[in-house]
Design an enzyme around this catalytic site. Structure first.
Site, PDB file in Angstrom:
ATOM      1  N   ASP A  46       0.847  -1.204   0.000  1.00  0.00           N
ATOM      2  CA  ASP A  46       0.000   0.000   0.000  1.00  0.00           C
ATOM      3  C   ASP A  46       0.880   1.251   0.000  1.00  0.00           C
ATOM      4  O   ASP A  46       0.376   2.372  -0.064  1.00  0.00           O
ATOM      5  CB  ASP A  46      -1.009  -0.018   1.152  1.00  0.00           C
ATOM      6  CG  ASP A  46      -0.357  -0.060   2.520  1.00  0.00           C
ATOM      7  OD1 ASP A  46       0.878  -0.139   2.612  1.00  0.00           O
ATOM      8  OD2 ASP A  46      -1.123  -0.002   3.524  1.00  0.00           O
ATOM      9  N   SER A  47       2.206   1.052   0.033  1.00  0.00           N
ATOM     10  CA  SER A  47       3.132   2.173  -0.178  1.00  0.00           C
ATOM     11  C   SER A  47       2.869   2.819  -1.531  1.00  0.00           C
ATOM     12  O   SER A  47       3.297   3.935  -1.791  1.00  0.00           O
ATOM     13  CB  SER A  47       4.587   1.687  -0.114  1.00  0.00           C
ATOM     14  OG  SER A  47       4.788   0.566  -0.953  1.00  0.00           O
ATOM     15  N   ASP A  85      -1.168  -6.133  -0.368  1.00  0.00           N
ATOM     16  CA  ASP A  85      -1.434  -5.484   0.910  1.00  0.00           C
ATOM     17  C   ASP A  85      -2.923  -5.191   1.041  1.00  0.00           C
ATOM     18  O   ASP A  85      -3.541  -4.655   0.105  1.00  0.00           O
ATOM     19  CB  ASP A  85      -0.686  -4.133   0.940  1.00  0.00           C
ATOM     20  CG  ASP A  85       0.298  -4.029   2.070  1.00  0.00           C
ATOM     21  OD1 ASP A  85       0.205  -4.821   3.036  1.00  0.00           O
ATOM     22  OD2 ASP A  85       1.187  -3.158   1.982  1.00  0.00           O
ATOM     23  N   LYS A 115      -1.438  -9.350   2.863  1.00  0.00           N
ATOM     24  CA  LYS A 115      -0.686  -8.912   4.046  1.00  0.00           C
ATOM     25  C   LYS A 115      -1.529  -7.949   4.849  1.00  0.00           C
ATOM     26  O   LYS A 115      -2.268  -7.137   4.268  1.00  0.00           O
ATOM     27  CB  LYS A 115       0.624  -8.239   3.608  1.00  0.00           C
ATOM     28  CG  LYS A 115       1.406  -7.627   4.772  1.00  0.00           C
ATOM     29  CD  LYS A 115       2.834  -7.285   4.411  1.00  0.00           C
ATOM     30  CE  LYS A 115       3.034  -5.921   3.797  1.00  0.00           C
ATOM     31  NZ  LYS A 115       2.569  -4.787   4.612  1.00  0.00           N
ATOM     32  N   GLU A 117      -1.456  -5.460   8.693  1.00  0.00           N
ATOM     33  CA  GLU A 117      -0.552  -4.861   9.677  1.00  0.00           C
ATOM     34  C   GLU A 117      -1.075  -5.032  11.101  1.00  0.00           C
ATOM     35  O   GLU A 117      -2.253  -4.786  11.371  1.00  0.00           O
ATOM     36  CB  GLU A 117      -0.394  -3.363   9.380  1.00  0.00           C
ATOM     37  CG  GLU A 117       0.293  -3.081   8.057  1.00  0.00           C
ATOM     38  CD  GLU A 117       0.548  -1.601   7.816  1.00  0.00           C
ATOM     39  OE1 GLU A 117       0.301  -0.767   8.720  1.00  0.00           O
ATOM     40  OE2 GLU A 117       1.007  -1.268   6.701  1.00  0.00           O
ATOM     41  N   GLU A 185       9.341  -4.190  10.348  1.00  0.00           N
ATOM     42  CA  GLU A 185       9.746  -2.884   9.792  1.00  0.00           C
ATOM     43  C   GLU A 185      10.263  -1.969  10.904  1.00  0.00           C
ATOM     44  O   GLU A 185       9.584  -1.768  11.929  1.00  0.00           O
ATOM     45  CB  GLU A 185       8.563  -2.232   9.056  1.00  0.00           C
ATOM     46  CG  GLU A 185       8.915  -0.865   8.478  1.00  0.00           C
ATOM     47  CD  GLU A 185       7.956  -0.353   7.423  1.00  0.00           C
ATOM     48  OE1 GLU A 185       7.020  -1.083   7.036  1.00  0.00           O
ATOM     49  OE2 GLU A 185       8.156   0.797   6.987  1.00  0.00           O
TER      50      GLU A 185
END
Ligand code: KIV
Length: 292
Positions: A46-47, A85, A115, A117, A185
């Site tokens: 999602d970056s 993501d 993925k 978070e 991260e």
């Protein structure tokens, strides 16, 4: 052709000590290049909200936008494992929302895993349910960009011993819920090492030292394409922005000086057709160009 990478391949790599190579991609041609270079895992991160769409954080990107980019990526990939993501607020509401959205990435975009978070109670339940449905899930701990405001900015996580222990518990919990891998991260290298040694599933580090089971970077950072800022943990392997700037300037100069296109870059008429065309023009009612 390289054998397709699966979650089982990554597990084997962890056991044998072979480091896992992961990078991000948001489009077809980048994904194809990474796949052909032998990258094991391609993350449609999602970056992309920041790197490809120009937002200040990852929050704004939608499920539809992520699906759009994931489709482009999977079209370019033959062997790498593609992980998509789950964007902000696409899984945090409840289990039904999470399952529905995760399913779309597999069904509509042909990703092989998703993925998410953090390791909240709901996330652990989501992981268990998705894995039960045959959807592999990658976890993400440490600095989790979707929680940037809650974390008080982009900060290294687990610097205090108690925080580090909490990170270890979270990593274990994700593994126990069925996650096939965990991204760490911005975590101190020592903490990431301890977690990597204790997990049976591979850890993928980004700003987490070199004792993780693999490494991931944002490809645009690695290539020097995204230049808004450069995190300390990024190593640039190319100066894409600089080279591209030079290339575009050269193109502009060539256009203005009529150096581009040349004959080889143009299509020609055979002489007889050229002569006939001019004769037809003479006889036609079309105005006679050039006028001056
Ligand atoms: O969105 C992303 O690109 C990521 C990686 C940097 C791990 O989550």
């Amino acid at each position: 052709m390289k054998k397709a990478v699966s979650t089982h391949t990554l597990q084997k790599y962890k056991q044998s000590g072979r480091k896992i190579v992961a990078l991000t991609a948001y489009d077809y041609s980048t994904a194809k290049m990474l796949d052909q270079a032998g990258v094991d895992v391609i993350l449609v991160g999602d970056s992309l909200a920041m790197v490809a769409l120009g937002h200040k954080t990852t929050h704004a990107v939608t499920v539809e936008e992520m699906l759009h980019h994931t489709r482009a990526v999977t079209r370019g990939v033959e062997s790498s494992l593609v992980v998509a993501d789950l964007p902000f607020m696409s899984y945090q509401v409840d289990l039904t929302q999470a399952i529905t959205n995760a399913g779309r990435f597999i069904k509509e975009a042909e990703a092989q895993a998703v993925k998410l978070e953090g390791a909240t109670e709901l996330n652990l339940e989501i992981v268990t349910r998705l894995v039960g449905m045959g959807i592999p899930v990658m976890g993400h701990l440490g600095f989790t960009p979707q929680s940037i405001h809650g974390l008080g900015g982009t900060r290294v996580q687990g610097k205090k011993a108690e925080e580090a222990v909490k990170l270890m518990h979270d990593a274990m919990a994700l593994q126990d819920a069925g996650a096939f891998s965990v991204v760490l991260e911005m975590v101190p290298a020592f903490v990431a090492k301890l977690i990597s040694e204790r997990l049976t599933v591979p850890t993928i580090g980004i700003g987490a030292g070199n004792n993780c089971d693999g490494q991931i970077l944002v490809t645009d950072d690695l290539l020097g394409k995204y230049t808004d800022f450069q995190p300390r943990f990024v190593r640039r392997y190319a100066e894409w922005a600089q080279e591209a700037h030079e290339a575009v300037t050269n193109y502009a100069n060539d256009v203005m000086s009529q150096n581009f296109p040349n004959e080889a870059e143009s299509f020609s008429l055979v002489k007889s057709e050229e002569e006939e065309l001019l004769e037809l023009l003479q006889a036609s009612t079309l105005p006679t160009w050039p006028s001056n």
